[in-house]
Design a protein around this motif. Structure first.
Motif, PDB file in Angstrom:
ATOM      1  N   ALA A  98      -0.857   7.946  -1.586  1.00  0.00           N
ATOM      2  CA  ALA A  98      -1.666   8.404  -0.446  1.00  0.00           C
ATOM      3  C   ALA A  98      -0.787   8.557   0.784  1.00  0.00           C
ATOM      4  N   PRO A  99      -1.152   9.434   1.714  1.00  0.00           N
ATOM      5  CA  PRO A  99      -0.308   9.702   2.891  1.00  0.00           C
ATOM      6  C   PRO A  99       0.046   8.459   3.689  1.00  0.00           C
ATOM      7  N   GLU A 100      -0.832   7.482   3.749  1.00  0.00           N
ATOM      8  CA  GLU A 100      -0.557   6.281   4.533  1.00  0.00           C
ATOM      9  C   GLU A 100      -0.320   5.071   3.626  1.00  0.00           C
ATOM     10  N   GLY A 101       0.362   5.308   2.500  1.00  0.00           N
ATOM     11  CA  GLY A 101       0.637   4.206   1.581  1.00  0.00           C
ATOM     12  C   GLY A 101      -0.434   4.150   0.518  1.00  0.00           C
ATOM     13  N   GLU A 102      -0.933   2.971   0.220  1.00  0.00           N
ATOM     14  CA  GLU A 102      -1.942   2.819  -0.816  1.00  0.00           C
ATOM     15  C   GLU A 102      -3.339   3.012  -0.240  1.00  0.00           C
ATOM     16  N   VAL A 216     -19.816 -16.391  15.972  1.00  0.00           N
ATOM     17  CA  VAL A 216     -19.818 -15.104  15.283  1.00  0.00           C
ATOM     18  C   VAL A 216     -18.391 -14.563  15.287  1.00  0.00           C
ATOM     19  N   VAL A 217     -17.867 -14.287  14.103  1.00  0.00           N
ATOM     20  CA  VAL A 217     -16.546 -13.680  13.967  1.00  0.00           C
ATOM     21  C   VAL A 217     -16.748 -12.282  13.404  1.00  0.00           C
ATOM     22  N   VAL A 218     -16.265 -11.273  14.110  1.00  0.00           N
ATOM     23  CA  VAL A 218     -16.432  -9.885  13.701  1.00  0.00           C
ATOM     24  C   VAL A 218     -15.083  -9.342  13.263  1.00  0.00           C
ATOM     25  N   SER A 219     -14.990  -8.885  12.010  1.00  0.00           N
ATOM     26  CA  SER A 219     -13.736  -8.295  11.532  1.00  0.00           C
ATOM     27  C   SER A 219     -13.721  -6.811  11.878  1.00  0.00           C
ATOM     28  N   LEU A 220     -12.571  -6.370  12.409  1.00  0.00           N
ATOM     29  CA  LEU A 220     -12.417  -4.997  12.911  1.00  0.00           C
ATOM     30  C   LEU A 220     -11.375  -4.226  12.126  1.00  0.00           C
ATOM     31  N   GLY A 221     -11.133  -4.608  10.877  1.00  0.00           N
ATOM     32  CA  GLY A 221     -10.141  -3.915  10.066  1.00  0.00           C
ATOM     33  C   GLY A 221      -8.739  -4.125  10.606  1.00  0.00           C
ATOM     34  N   VAL A 222      -7.985  -3.043  10.720  1.00  0.00           N
ATOM     35  CA  VAL A 222      -6.595  -3.137  11.173  1.00  0.00           C
ATOM     36  C   VAL A 222      -6.491  -3.591  12.622  1.00  0.00           C
ATOM     37  N   ALA A 241       0.257  -3.077  11.195  1.00  0.00           N
ATOM     38  CA  ALA A 241      -0.666  -2.747  10.111  1.00  0.00           C
ATOM     39  C   ALA A 241       0.037  -2.934   8.779  1.00  0.00           C
ATOM     40  N   VAL A 242      -0.602  -3.641   7.874  1.00  0.00           N
ATOM     41  CA  VAL A 242      -0.037  -3.898   6.549  1.00  0.00           C
ATOM     42  C   VAL A 242      -0.603  -2.874   5.573  1.00  0.00           C
ATOM     43  N   ALA A 243       0.278  -2.172   4.846  1.00  0.00           N
ATOM     44  CA  ALA A 243      -0.157  -1.193   3.858  1.00  0.00           C
ATOM     45  C   ALA A 243      -0.580  -1.903   2.577  1.00  0.00           C
ATOM     46  N   GLY A 244      -1.570  -1.326   1.884  1.00  0.00           N
ATOM     47  CA  GLY A 244      -1.987  -1.918   0.626  1.00  0.00           C
ATOM     48  C   GLY A 244      -3.460  -1.731   0.361  1.00  0.00           C
ATOM     49  N   ASN A 245      -4.046  -2.691  -0.348  1.00  0.00           N
ATOM     50  CA  ASN A 245      -5.432  -2.638  -0.779  1.00  0.00           C
ATOM     51  C   ASN A 245      -6.270  -3.572   0.094  1.00  0.00           C
ATOM     52  N   PRO A 246      -7.142  -3.027   0.950  1.00  0.00           N
ATOM     53  CA  PRO A 246      -7.899  -3.890   1.861  1.00  0.00           C
ATOM     54  C   PRO A 246      -9.038  -4.647   1.191  1.00  0.00           C
ATOM     55  N   THR A 247      -9.323  -4.354  -0.075  1.00  0.00           N
ATOM     56  CA  THR A 247     -10.405  -5.056  -0.764  1.00  0.00           C
ATOM     57  C   THR A 247     -10.092  -6.547  -0.826  1.00  0.00           C
ATOM     58  N   GLY A 248     -10.975  -7.355  -0.324  1.00  0.00           N
ATOM     59  CA  GLY A 248     -10.762  -8.801  -0.346  1.00  0.00           C
ATOM     60  C   GLY A 248     -10.124  -9.353   0.905  1.00  0.00           C
ATOM     61  N   ALA A 280      -2.285 -10.731   4.895  1.00  0.00           N
ATOM     62  CA  ALA A 280      -1.550 -11.054   3.674  1.00  0.00           C
ATOM     63  C   ALA A 280      -2.328 -10.642   2.434  1.00  0.00           C
ATOM     64  N   ALA A 281      -3.660 -10.618   2.526  1.00  0.00           N
ATOM     65  CA  ALA A 281      -4.472 -10.182   1.391  1.00  0.00           C
ATOM     66  C   ALA A 281      -4.351  -8.679   1.167  1.00  0.00           C
ATOM     67  N   VAL A 282      -4.206  -7.901   2.237  1.00  0.00           N
ATOM     68  CA  VAL A 282      -4.041  -6.457   2.097  1.00  0.00           C
ATOM     69  C   VAL A 282      -2.784  -6.135   1.297  1.00  0.00           C
ATOM     70  N   ALA A 283      -1.740  -6.917   1.489  1.00  0.00           N
ATOM     71  CA  ALA A 283      -0.472  -6.677   0.798  1.00  0.00           C
ATOM     72  C   ALA A 283      -0.507  -7.085  -0.663  1.00  0.00           C
ATOM     73  N   ALA A 284      -1.488  -7.894  -1.063  1.00  0.00           N
ATOM     74  CA  ALA A 284      -1.600  -8.321  -2.453  1.00  0.00           C
ATOM     75  C   ALA A 284      -2.245  -7.203  -3.276  1.00  0.00           C
ATOM     76  N   PRO A 285      -1.930  -7.120  -4.579  1.00  0.00           N
ATOM     77  CA  PRO A 285      -2.422  -5.987  -5.377  1.00  0.00           C
ATOM     78  C   PRO A 285      -3.915  -6.002  -5.658  1.00  0.00           C
ATOM     79  N   VAL A 286      -4.544  -7.190  -5.723  1.00  0.00           N
ATOM     80  CA  VAL A 286      -5.965  -7.276  -6.053  1.00  0.00           C
ATOM     81  C   VAL A 286      -6.657  -8.267  -5.139  1.00  0.00           C
TER      82      VAL A 286
END
Length: 316
Positions: A98-102, A216-222, A241-248, A280-286
């Motif tokens: 993908a253009p911006e990594g995974e 209340v903690v609000v996650s804002l992605g990157v 910004a860490v490239a990878g899989n944001p799932t999890g 650190a989770a984004v950088a992990a494969p799953v």
């Protein structure tokens, strides 16, 4: 011990492809299968990082057997409730070119309906593990037909045992958990906007606190996370910004927040850890894993801003 409850578990399947092209046949590079669902991911991260946890959730059918086997193989302590409803599957397709990594594309099944009696059995199973618990985490979507006050009921159960409760959910279940007095809720920006009908995360978080949530903690992605608490308001941002899989990634953040709650850490420390573990989770494969190298690099570089010092004072 941190008890996690996953009302709607799944067998998570991740496919890695060179490029995702709708309407074409794809050759899959690697395949990962593991027990999934947000609470299970939280327990997996906690286990990997040496924290004491037990994962609780209903499972059924062939995929339920696969979930149980994977938790056993990973050394994740669990108490699974056998139910007739089949466990669902989620599929994540990660395009490595993908253009911006995974780039990850997710397909999620809704899950089978769980009978009313099974919800009562789940409640009793959770209660049986609260004697030695430090924190109760209720995390993820609810299957079709689930009682909308499921999380609120678990909040009340935790408080009856003098145990703080962290809820990671959206929709009506989030609002009801706040009204029940959840100690911490962690919606993402989209879930918060849907719940309160506005795009300002600080204002939305303040509204949920007014409804009864302790923090209340609000996650804002990157862009990191915002915490609105009784002790103050902060924003934490990753250094890059860490490239990878944001799932999890959100589940890793919940694991960090639960750890901070169990250890009574000050909020700035909790929020920094949540952003570091999430990155650190984004950088992990799953989902359910963290990249230890990225964690070590990021955790001391997270930028923290005290919003009470940088924004106009709130009206009294």
């Amino acid at each position: 011990m941190i008890v996690t409850v996953t009302p709607n578990p799944a067998l998570d399947v991740s496919y890695q492809v060179d490029r995702l092209r709708p309407g074409h046949t794809h050759r899959i590079g690697t395949v990962h299968e593991r027990a999934g669902g947000k609470g299970f991911n939280v327990s997996r991260v906690l286990t990997d990082l040496g924290r004491d946890t037990i994962a609780i959730g209903p499972v059924g059918g062939v995929l339920g057997d696969s979930v149980r086997a994977d938790l056993d193989d990973a050394g994740i302590r669990h108490a699974l409730l056998p139910v007739s409803a089949p466990t669902r599957m989620t599929i994540t397709v990660v395009a490595t070119s993908a253009p911006e990594g995974e780039e990850a594309t997710l397909f999620t099944e809704p899950g089978g309906p769980v009978a009313d009696d099974d919800w009562r059995r789940l409640h009793d199973l959770v209660q049986s593990h609260l004697e030695t618990a430090k924190v109760l985490v209720c995390s993820g979507s609810l299957p079709p037909g689930a009682p909308v006050d499921c999380y609120a009921d678990l909040v009340r159960l935790g408080h009856a045992h003098a145990i703080p409760v962290l809820v990671d959910a959206g929709g009506p279940a989030l609002r009801q958990a706040c009204a029940a007095g959840a100690d911490v809720v962690k919606p993402n920006a989209a879930e918060l906007a849907e719940a309160v009908g506005g795009d300002d995360p600080v204002a939305g978080a303040e509204l949920l606190r007014a409804e009864g949530a302790g923090a209340v903690v609000v996650s804002l992605g990157v862009d990191g996370m915002i915490a609105v608490t009784g002790d103050g308001r902060w924003r934490a941002e990753p250094p890059y910004a860490v490239a990878g899989n944001p799932t999890g990634a959100g589940d890793a953040a919940v694991a960090a927040l639960a750890t901070g709650l169990a250890e009574a850490q000050p909020w700035p420390q909790r929020l920094r850890a949540a952003v570091a573990w999430s990155s650190a989770a984004v950088a992990a494969p799953v989902a359910g894993s963290v990249d230890q190298t990225v964690l070590a690099d990021v955790r001391d570089q997270v930028r923290l801003t005290n919003l009470d010092l940088t924004e106009p004072a709130r009206p009294t």
